[in-house]
Design a protein around this motif. Structure first.
Motif, PDB file in Angstrom:
ATOM      1  N   GLN A 164      14.124  -1.617   2.850  1.00  0.00           N
ATOM      2  CA  GLN A 164      13.637  -2.499   1.796  1.00  0.00           C
ATOM      3  C   GLN A 164      12.566  -1.816   0.953  1.00  0.00           C
ATOM      4  OE1 GLN A 164      12.735  -5.736   4.454  1.00  0.00           O
ATOM      5  NE2 GLN A 164      14.365  -6.983   3.550  1.00  0.00           N
ATOM      6  N   LEU A 165      11.738  -0.989   1.575  1.00  0.00           N
ATOM      7  CA  LEU A 165      10.728  -0.242   0.821  1.00  0.00           C
ATOM      8  C   LEU A 165      11.390   0.740  -0.139  1.00  0.00           C
ATOM      9  CD1 LEU A 165       8.642  -1.561   2.624  1.00  0.00           C
ATOM     10  CD2 LEU A 165       7.565   0.668   2.858  1.00  0.00           C
ATOM     11  N   LEU A 166      12.442   1.400   0.308  1.00  0.00           N
ATOM     12  CA  LEU A 166      13.166   2.330  -0.573  1.00  0.00           C
ATOM     13  C   LEU A 166      13.770   1.576  -1.757  1.00  0.00           C
ATOM     14  CD1 LEU A 166      14.929   4.607   2.052  1.00  0.00           C
ATOM     15  CD2 LEU A 166      13.050   5.229   0.527  1.00  0.00           C
ATOM     16  N   LEU A 167      14.352   0.428  -1.482  1.00  0.00           N
ATOM     17  CA  LEU A 167      14.927  -0.395  -2.550  1.00  0.00           C
ATOM     18  C   LEU A 167      13.850  -0.835  -3.536  1.00  0.00           C
ATOM     19  CD1 LEU A 167      17.339  -1.885  -3.777  1.00  0.00           C
ATOM     20  CD2 LEU A 167      16.880  -3.754  -2.194  1.00  0.00           C
ATOM     21  N   ALA A 168      12.716  -1.293  -3.023  1.00  0.00           N
ATOM     22  CA  ALA A 168      11.619  -1.727  -3.891  1.00  0.00           C
ATOM     23  C   ALA A 168      11.096  -0.558  -4.726  1.00  0.00           C
ATOM     24  CB  ALA A 168      10.491  -2.336  -3.055  1.00  0.00           C
ATOM     25  N   ALA A 169      11.015   0.624  -4.136  1.00  0.00           N
ATOM     26  CA  ALA A 169      10.550   1.807  -4.881  1.00  0.00           C
ATOM     27  C   ALA A 169      11.535   2.172  -5.991  1.00  0.00           C
ATOM     28  CB  ALA A 169      10.357   2.985  -3.926  1.00  0.00           C
ATOM     29  N   ARG A 170      12.821   2.087  -5.690  1.00  0.00           N
ATOM     30  CA  ARG A 170      13.829   2.374  -6.717  1.00  0.00           C
ATOM     31  C   ARG A 170      13.728   1.362  -7.859  1.00  0.00           C
ATOM     32  NH1 ARG A 170      19.392   2.435  -3.820  1.00  0.00           N
ATOM     33  NH2 ARG A 170      20.131   3.062  -5.879  1.00  0.00           N
ATOM     34  N   LEU A 171      13.561   0.092  -7.498  1.00  0.00           N
ATOM     35  CA  LEU A 171      13.407  -0.951  -8.519  1.00  0.00           C
ATOM     36  C   LEU A 171      12.162  -0.694  -9.362  1.00  0.00           C
ATOM     37  CD1 LEU A 171      14.365  -4.095  -6.442  1.00  0.00           C
ATOM     38  CD2 LEU A 171      15.481  -3.358  -8.568  1.00  0.00           C
ATOM     39  N   PHE A 188       3.984  -7.949  -6.729  1.00  0.00           N
ATOM     40  CA  PHE A 188       5.258  -7.319  -7.102  1.00  0.00           C
ATOM     41  C   PHE A 188       6.307  -7.607  -6.030  1.00  0.00           C
ATOM     42  CE2 PHE A 188       8.061  -3.556  -6.702  1.00  0.00           C
ATOM     43  CZ  PHE A 188       8.779  -3.715  -7.878  1.00  0.00           C
ATOM     44  N   LEU A 189       5.939  -7.432  -4.775  1.00  0.00           N
ATOM     45  CA  LEU A 189       6.880  -7.701  -3.685  1.00  0.00           C
ATOM     46  C   LEU A 189       7.235  -9.186  -3.628  1.00  0.00           C
ATOM     47  CD1 LEU A 189       5.391  -5.375  -0.936  1.00  0.00           C
ATOM     48  CD2 LEU A 189       7.476  -5.016  -2.275  1.00  0.00           C
ATOM     49  N   ARG A 190       6.247 -10.052  -3.848  1.00  0.00           N
ATOM     50  CA  ARG A 190       6.531 -11.490  -3.888  1.00  0.00           C
ATOM     51  C   ARG A 190       7.496 -11.824  -5.014  1.00  0.00           C
ATOM     52  NH1 ARG A 190       1.168 -11.934  -2.247  1.00  0.00           N
ATOM     53  NH2 ARG A 190       0.374 -12.074  -4.358  1.00  0.00           N
ATOM     54  N   SER A 191       7.347 -11.163  -6.154  1.00  0.00           N
ATOM     55  CA  SER A 191       8.243 -11.442  -7.286  1.00  0.00           C
ATOM     56  C   SER A 191       9.671 -10.995  -6.973  1.00  0.00           C
ATOM     57  CB  SER A 191       7.728 -10.787  -8.562  1.00  0.00           C
ATOM     58  OG  SER A 191       7.902  -9.382  -8.524  1.00  0.00           O
ATOM     59  N   LEU A 192       9.817  -9.889  -6.258  1.00  0.00           N
ATOM     60  CA  LEU A 192      11.169  -9.444  -5.873  1.00  0.00           C
ATOM     61  C   LEU A 192      11.799 -10.430  -4.903  1.00  0.00           C
ATOM     62  CD1 LEU A 192      10.711  -5.585  -5.389  1.00  0.00           C
ATOM     63  CD2 LEU A 192      11.581  -6.826  -7.399  1.00  0.00           C
ATOM     64  N   ASP A 193      10.990 -10.958  -4.002  1.00  0.00           N
ATOM     65  CA  ASP A 193      11.476 -11.959  -3.054  1.00  0.00           C
ATOM     66  C   ASP A 193      11.832 -13.244  -3.809  1.00  0.00           C
ATOM     67  OD1 ASP A 193      12.080 -13.471  -0.788  1.00  0.00           O
ATOM     68  OD2 ASP A 193       9.998 -13.684  -0.167  1.00  0.00           O
ATOM     69  N   GLY A 194      10.961 -13.678  -4.691  1.00  0.00           N
ATOM     70  CA  GLY A 194      11.193 -14.913  -5.437  1.00  0.00           C
ATOM     71  C   GLY A 194      12.433 -14.853  -6.314  1.00  0.00           C
ATOM     72  N   SER A 195      12.748 -13.679  -6.834  1.00  0.00           N
ATOM     73  CA  SER A 195      13.927 -13.530  -7.685  1.00  0.00           C
ATOM     74  C   SER A 195      15.198 -13.326  -6.871  1.00  0.00           C
ATOM     75  CB  SER A 195      13.744 -12.360  -8.651  1.00  0.00           C
ATOM     76  OG  SER A 195      13.726 -11.139  -7.924  1.00  0.00           O
ATOM     77  N   GLY A 196      15.041 -13.112  -5.568  1.00  0.00           N
ATOM     78  CA  GLY A 196      16.213 -12.926  -4.710  1.00  0.00           C
ATOM     79  C   GLY A 196      16.718 -11.499  -4.657  1.00  0.00           C
ATOM     80  N   VAL A 197      16.042 -10.579  -5.331  1.00  0.00           N
ATOM     81  CA  VAL A 197      16.477  -9.180  -5.346  1.00  0.00           C
ATOM     82  C   VAL A 197      16.201  -8.518  -4.005  1.00  0.00           C
ATOM     83  CG1 VAL A 197      16.112  -6.926  -6.435  1.00  0.00           C
ATOM     84  CG2 VAL A 197      16.154  -8.987  -7.829  1.00  0.00           C
ATOM     85  N   LEU A 198      15.103  -8.870  -3.384  1.00  0.00           N
ATOM     86  CA  LEU A 198      14.706  -8.299  -2.101  1.00  0.00           C
ATOM     87  C   LEU A 198      14.366  -9.450  -1.173  1.00  0.00           C
ATOM     88  CD1 LEU A 198      14.050  -5.519  -0.749  1.00  0.00           C
ATOM     89  CD2 LEU A 198      11.699  -5.913  -1.428  1.00  0.00           C
ATOM     90  N   ALA A 201       0.828  -1.208   0.000  1.00  0.00           N
ATOM     91  CA  ALA A 201       0.000   0.000   0.000  1.00  0.00           C
ATOM     92  C   ALA A 201       0.862   1.257   0.000  1.00  0.00           C
ATOM     93  CB  ALA A 201      -0.934  -0.009   1.217  1.00  0.00           C
ATOM     94  N   LEU A 202       1.925   1.264   0.807  1.00  0.00           N
ATOM     95  CA  LEU A 202       2.806   2.438   0.853  1.00  0.00           C
ATOM     96  C   LEU A 202       3.499   2.686  -0.483  1.00  0.00           C
ATOM     97  CD1 LEU A 202       4.397   2.043   4.382  1.00  0.00           C
ATOM     98  CD2 LEU A 202       2.933   3.923   3.599  1.00  0.00           C
ATOM     99  N   LEU A 203       3.845   1.603  -1.172  1.00  0.00           N
ATOM    100  CA  LEU A 203       4.537   1.721  -2.459  1.00  0.00           C
ATOM    101  C   LEU A 203       3.578   1.927  -3.626  1.00  0.00           C
ATOM    102  CD1 LEU A 203       7.166  -1.121  -2.036  1.00  0.00           C
ATOM    103  CD2 LEU A 203       7.607   1.350  -2.003  1.00  0.00           C
ATOM    104  N   GLY A 204       2.302   1.635  -3.412  1.00  0.00           N
ATOM    105  CA  GLY A 204       1.342   1.734  -4.502  1.00  0.00           C
ATOM    106  C   GLY A 204       1.502   0.618  -5.515  1.00  0.00           C
ATOM    107  N   VAL A 205       1.878  -0.566  -5.025  1.00  0.00           N
ATOM    108  CA  VAL A 205       2.061  -1.731  -5.896  1.00  0.00           C
ATOM    109  C   VAL A 205       1.199  -2.871  -5.377  1.00  0.00           C
ATOM    110  CG1 VAL A 205       4.427  -1.076  -6.494  1.00  0.00           C
ATOM    111  CG2 VAL A 205       4.040  -2.647  -4.584  1.00  0.00           C
ATOM    112  N   GLN A 206       1.075  -3.911  -6.179  1.00  0.00           N
ATOM    113  CA  GLN A 206       0.390  -5.123  -5.762  1.00  0.00           C
ATOM    114  C   GLN A 206       1.348  -5.969  -4.917  1.00  0.00           C
ATOM    115  OE1 GLN A 206      -2.876  -5.902  -6.509  1.00  0.00           O
ATOM    116  NE2 GLN A 206      -2.932  -3.816  -7.319  1.00  0.00           N
ATOM    117  N   ALA A 207       0.805  -6.744  -4.008  1.00  0.00           N
ATOM    118  CA  ALA A 207       1.625  -7.648  -3.199  1.00  0.00           C
ATOM    119  C   ALA A 207       2.414  -8.604  -4.094  1.00  0.00           C
ATOM    120  CB  ALA A 207       0.750  -8.419  -2.221  1.00  0.00           C
TER     121      ALA A 207
END
Length: 136
Positions: free
Chosen positions: A77-84, A51-61, A43-49
């Motif tokens: 981690q939120l800042l990193l996800a926002a930059r990505l 998206f965060l799961r995909s970053l975790d699954g790929s090992g980026v976050l 919600a803070l990033l304005g993305v779907q969950a």
């Protein structure tokens, strides 16, 4: 940025839910404290969950995991996800976005080191000049 050698920050190793409330509140100032649930982070990033799961699954976050396996995110981690997200929105692949972030972070570290060295040189010159004035 402190990393685990892969460009990722390691987890904190503690479960926020198991801490006394006063300790947890104090740790909210820590940018690496995993205080946010996946839904809060999304919600803070304005993305779907997803998206965060995909970053975790790929090992980026790599979010912290609660004992029940729930993902917990830190402000860092939120800042990193926002930059990505920004780089992905510009059309970069996830792999190139990860490389770009790494290079941006290296450049920021190099600039900070350069600034510290400049300050040290300036301070040493000022000390030398003060010594020359006192001796002369």
């Amino acid at each position: 940025m402190a990393t685990d050698g892969t460009g990722r920050r390691p987890g904190t190793g503690t479960d926020p839910a198991s801490e006394p409330a006063s300790d947890a509140v104090r740790r909210l100032d820590d940018p690496d404290f995993p205080a946010l649930t996946m839904s809060q982070a999304a919600a803070l990033l304005g993305v779907q969950a997803a998206f965060l799961r995909s970053l975790d699954g790929s090992g980026v976050l790599q979010p912290h995991r609660s004992p029940g396996g729930h993902r917990r995110y830190s402000r860092h981690q939120l800042l990193l996800a926002a930059r990505l997200r920004g780089l992905l929105d510009e059309g970069h692949t996830l792999a190139s976005a990860e490389v770009i972030l790494g290079l941006q972070d290296e450049l920021a570290d190099a600039r900070a080191t350069s600034e510290r060295l400049r300050d040290t040189v300036d301070r040493l010159r000022a000390d030398r000049d003060d010594g020359d004035t006192a001796a002369g």
